[in-house]
Every structure is written in C-alpha cells, then in structure tokens.
Enzyme design. Structure first.
Site, PDB file in Angstrom:
ATOM      1  CG  HIS A   1      -1.005   1.305  -6.815  1.00  0.00           C
ATOM      2  ND1 HIS A   1      -0.095   0.593  -6.081  1.00  0.00           N
ATOM      3  CD2 HIS A   1      -0.094   1.689  -7.767  1.00  0.00           C
ATOM      4  CE1 HIS A   1       1.143   0.315  -6.604  1.00  0.00           C
ATOM      5  NE2 HIS A   1       1.081   1.124  -7.711  1.00  0.00           N
TER       6      HIS A   1
ATOM      7  CG  HIS B   1       9.167   4.894 -15.397  1.00  0.00           C
ATOM      8  ND1 HIS B   1       8.445   5.875 -15.939  1.00  0.00           N
ATOM      9  CD2 HIS B   1      10.264   5.276 -15.345  1.00  0.00           C
ATOM     10  CE1 HIS B   1       9.229   6.737 -16.669  1.00  0.00           C
ATOM     11  NE2 HIS B   1      10.462   6.519 -15.946  1.00  0.00           N
TER      12      HIS B   1
ATOM     13  CB  SER C   1       1.309   0.263 -11.889  1.00  0.00           C
ATOM     14  OG  SER C   1       2.434   0.285 -12.257  1.00  0.00           O
TER      15      SER C   1
ATOM     16  CD  GLU D   1      11.393  -1.759 -14.174  1.00  0.00           C
ATOM     17  OE1 GLU D   1      10.885  -0.921 -13.919  1.00  0.00           O
ATOM     18  OE2 GLU D   1      12.717  -1.496 -14.037  1.00  0.00           O
TER      19      GLU D   1
ATOM     20  CG  ASP E   1      14.663   5.605 -21.748  1.00  0.00           C
ATOM     21  OD1 ASP E   1      14.977   5.804 -20.649  1.00  0.00           O
ATOM     22  OD2 ASP E   1      14.120   6.533 -22.656  1.00  0.00           O
TER      23      ASP E   1
ATOM     24  CG  ASP F   1       5.227   5.478 -10.513  1.00  0.00           C
ATOM     25  OD1 ASP F   1       5.796   6.251 -10.012  1.00  0.00           O
ATOM     26  OD2 ASP F   1       5.089   4.232 -10.220  1.00  0.00           O
TER      27      ASP F   1
HETATM   28  C1  LIG Z   1       8.670   4.054  -8.941  1.00  0.00           C
HETATM   29  S1  LIG Z   1       9.217   2.458  -9.927  1.00  0.00           S
HETATM   30  C2  LIG Z   1       7.548   1.871 -10.665  1.00  0.00           C
HETATM   31  C3  LIG Z   1       6.440   1.284  -9.787  1.00  0.00           C
HETATM   32  C4  LIG Z   1       5.261   0.950 -10.498  1.00  0.00           C
HETATM   33  N1  LIG Z   1       4.891   1.966 -11.450  1.00  0.00           N
HETATM   34  C5  LIG Z   1       4.256   0.573  -9.561  1.00  0.00           C
HETATM   35  O1  LIG Z   1       3.418   1.652  -9.259  1.00  0.00           O
HETATM   36  O2  LIG Z   1       3.999  -0.474  -9.104  1.00  0.00           O
HETATM   37  C6  LIG Z   1       9.972   3.196 -11.192  1.00  0.00           C
HETATM   38  C7  LIG Z   1      10.419   1.941 -12.003  1.00  0.00           C
HETATM   39  O3  LIG Z   1      11.061   2.623 -13.198  1.00  0.00           O
HETATM   40  C8  LIG Z   1      12.368   1.925 -13.529  1.00  0.00           C
HETATM   41  N2  LIG Z   1      12.937   2.593 -14.435  1.00  0.00           N
HETATM   42  C9  LIG Z   1      13.952   3.752 -14.238  1.00  0.00           C
HETATM   43  N3  LIG Z   1      14.159   4.523 -15.095  1.00  0.00           N
HETATM   44  C10 LIG Z   1      13.547   3.981 -16.361  1.00  0.00           C
HETATM   45  C11 LIG Z   1      13.570   4.199 -17.462  1.00  0.00           C
HETATM   46  N4  LIG Z   1      14.332   5.287 -17.935  1.00  0.00           N
HETATM   47  N5  LIG Z   1      12.602   3.535 -18.394  1.00  0.00           N
HETATM   48  C12 LIG Z   1      11.936   2.399 -17.983  1.00  0.00           C
HETATM   49  N6  LIG Z   1      11.851   2.065 -16.586  1.00  0.00           N
HETATM   50  C13 LIG Z   1      12.887   2.876 -15.807  1.00  0.00           C
HETATM   51  C14 LIG Z   1      12.911   1.570 -12.342  1.00  0.00           C
HETATM   52  O4  LIG Z   1      13.889   0.520 -12.526  1.00  0.00           O
HETATM   53  C15 LIG Z   1      11.633   1.301 -11.330  1.00  0.00           C
HETATM   54  O5  LIG Z   1      11.426  -0.076 -11.354  1.00  0.00           O
END
Ligand SMILES: C[S@@+](CC[C@H](N)C(=O)[O-])C[C@H]1O[C@@H](n2cnc3c(N)ncnc32)[C@H](O)[C@@H]1O
Length: 275
Positions: free
Chosen positions: A18, A41, A94, A112, A137, A158
C-alpha cells in the site's frame, strides 16, 4: 476460496504494497489527464483491525499498528501513506486507498470473486459513481476490461497465492493484460517464501519480451524457511518517472520502522527489463 484478506489486513506485506501503491497512484494524479485503475483482486475494501479475523492473527501488530505507533506524521517517505491511513479511519484496503486519491474524472473498477467481500465492497462504494464493483474473475477481467477508454491506467494484480499455480498465473495474466494495453502501469504483488518460485517467476518476466520492468522487494529475513512469509515484492511494468528512487526511500523507511533485525533482512529495487 479459503483466503480471506481480513485475517492478514495490516500485516507488513500489506503495508509494503500500500505504501508503494499510494506513491504510484499519486504519480498518475500528478498529470492532468484522467486515469483508470483496475484492482483485479480487490478484497473487502476496508477492515476493522479490532474484529475477530485480524485480532485472531494479530498480524497488524508487526505492520500498520507498529507504523502508526512509531512513525511520526512528518516522517518523509511514509508520510503520504500513513496520513492517508490516519485520515480514512477504518483500516483501508487497496480499493479505499485508490478511491481516496481519485480526482473527479478518474475511475476505479474493482473485481472480487468472494461473495461476501464483493457484497461489502459494493456496499462501500454504492455512493460513488466513479467506482464500479464486479464479482468477476481477475484473469478474465484483464481480457474483458482492457484497454480502458482513458489513455492512462494502473492495473493492480494482488492474488491471494492460495493456489499453487498462482506463480505461473501471474506472468500469463501480465502478458495478457500488457498485450491488451501496452502503456498501462501494471503492478503485481508476490510473496517471498520459497526463493526458487520467485526466481522462476522473475525469469519468466525477464524473458517475456515486455520492456520497462522494475521490482521492489522487502525482506524481513533470509528466505530459508519456505513455510513463512519472509518478504514480498511488487513487480511494476511501465513504472512512472522516479519510481526506483521513491521505492527505495519508502522501503528503507519501512524497514527502519518494522524490520525484525533478523539476518538477511533488507530491501532491493531492481531493474528487470530496460525501457
Ligand atoms: C490479497 S487479497 C486482496 C487484497 C487487496 N488487494 C488489498 O490490498 O486490500 C486477494 C483477494 O482476491 C480474491 N480472489 C481470489 N481469486 C480471485 C479471482 N480469480 N478473481 C478475483 N478475485 C479473486 C480473494 O477473495 C481476496 O479477497
């Protein structure tokens, strides 16, 4: 989908990502033309560090809580990040960080997949027409949502790295996104647990033919134990002007504040591919 970011919100890896993200989005905001951000993500958008998930792991103690306790508001390189966290109140993920920097004509799209986090995110941004939330996705979104209509964009990737294939998904996703929008600033986070996986990923990126790639890495210790999150990195394609200098200053300040003093701790900002 077992991963819930609420358990890890505010840990050292979140702060590293961040603090650099704030600099990167602010760099886009320094030029007048509107920009687009795709957060592939996105997570839930914000987190209560006193609620059960975060309080159970207490990971934030070695991250944002230590930073807020020990780093003065005037501390140079971390000041933009920490003042934003202090201003937003509830610990921002984020999407909230990005939203806070957007100007009236800039746009943010968040993807998400987890139904609860996607619902929370939708609720959080219901009032803001500049932000759209998709339960979609991430890898498919890189194809479907790029190129944006704006000429400038930052794409944050991410992944949770709960899938053992994530390290090979990442170069494919970056190559796909980059082929759809060559001038975008692509930002991908990766964990440093097992060094061999990281080296393989970076070799794949170096050999990808994509130009202008920089990595910024933060290590709490020498990565000898692959079961631990020993550090993390951010790979940036098309970094804005002076990113390398700024990243080194931010990561050095971060290490001064939350370093463990274990052997092998350190930072590295490395150019992986020339412009
Ligand atoms: C590391 S966290 C994200 C944190 C966020 N970017 C932040 O910095 O606050 C990863 C997120 O990706 C989601 N996720 C996992 N696979 C995914 C996909 N194929 N497409 C979209 N989201 C996905 C998970 O549910 C999770 O909430």
């Amino acid at each position: 989908m077992n991963y819930r970011h609420a358990y890890h919100a505010g840990n050292f890896a979140d702060c590293m990502k961040h603090a650099l993200l704030v600099w990167l989005v602010e760099a886009l905001a320094r030029k007048p033309a509107p920009f687009f951000v795709l957060d592939t993500h996105a997570g839930a958008g914000h987190y209560d560090l006193n609620a059960v998930p975060a309080a159970r792991t207490m990971e934030a103690k070695g991250g944002i809580l230590r930073l807020l306790d020990t780093v003065s508001a005037k501390e140079g390189a971390l000041s933009p990040y920490l003042s934003l966290v202090r201003r937003l109140g509830l610990y921002p993920g984020s999407p909230s960080i990005i939203e806070a920097i957007l100007r009236p004509d800039d746009r943010l799209t968040c993807c998400e997949l987890h139904p609860e986090d996607a619902a929370e995110l939708r609720h959080l941004f219901a009032h803001n027409p500049a932000v759209s939330v998709h339960r979609r996705d991430a890898w498919e979104a890189l194809r479907g949502l790029l190129p944006p209509k704006q000429k400038r964009a930052l794409i944050l990737i991410d992944p949770p790295f709960e899938d053992p294939n994530e390290f090979s998904n990442l170069p494919k996703g970056l190559a796909l996104g980059h082929s759809r929008f060559r001038t975008g600033v692509f930002v991908a986070w990766y964990p440093i647990k097992r060094l061999a996986q990281v080296r393989q990923f970076l070799t794949a990126m170096r050999d990808s033919g994509i130009r202008d790639i920089v990595t910024a890495e933060f290590l709490l210790r020498e990565p000898l134990d692959p079961t631990r999150l020993n550090g993390c990195g951010l790979l940036v394609i098309n970094p804005p002007y002076q990113f390398e200098t700024a990243a080194a200053a931010i990561l050095t300040s971060l290490l001064d504040a939350i370093g463990t003093g274990e052997p092998g701790q350190g930072i590295a900002v490395t150019r992986l591919a020339d412009e």
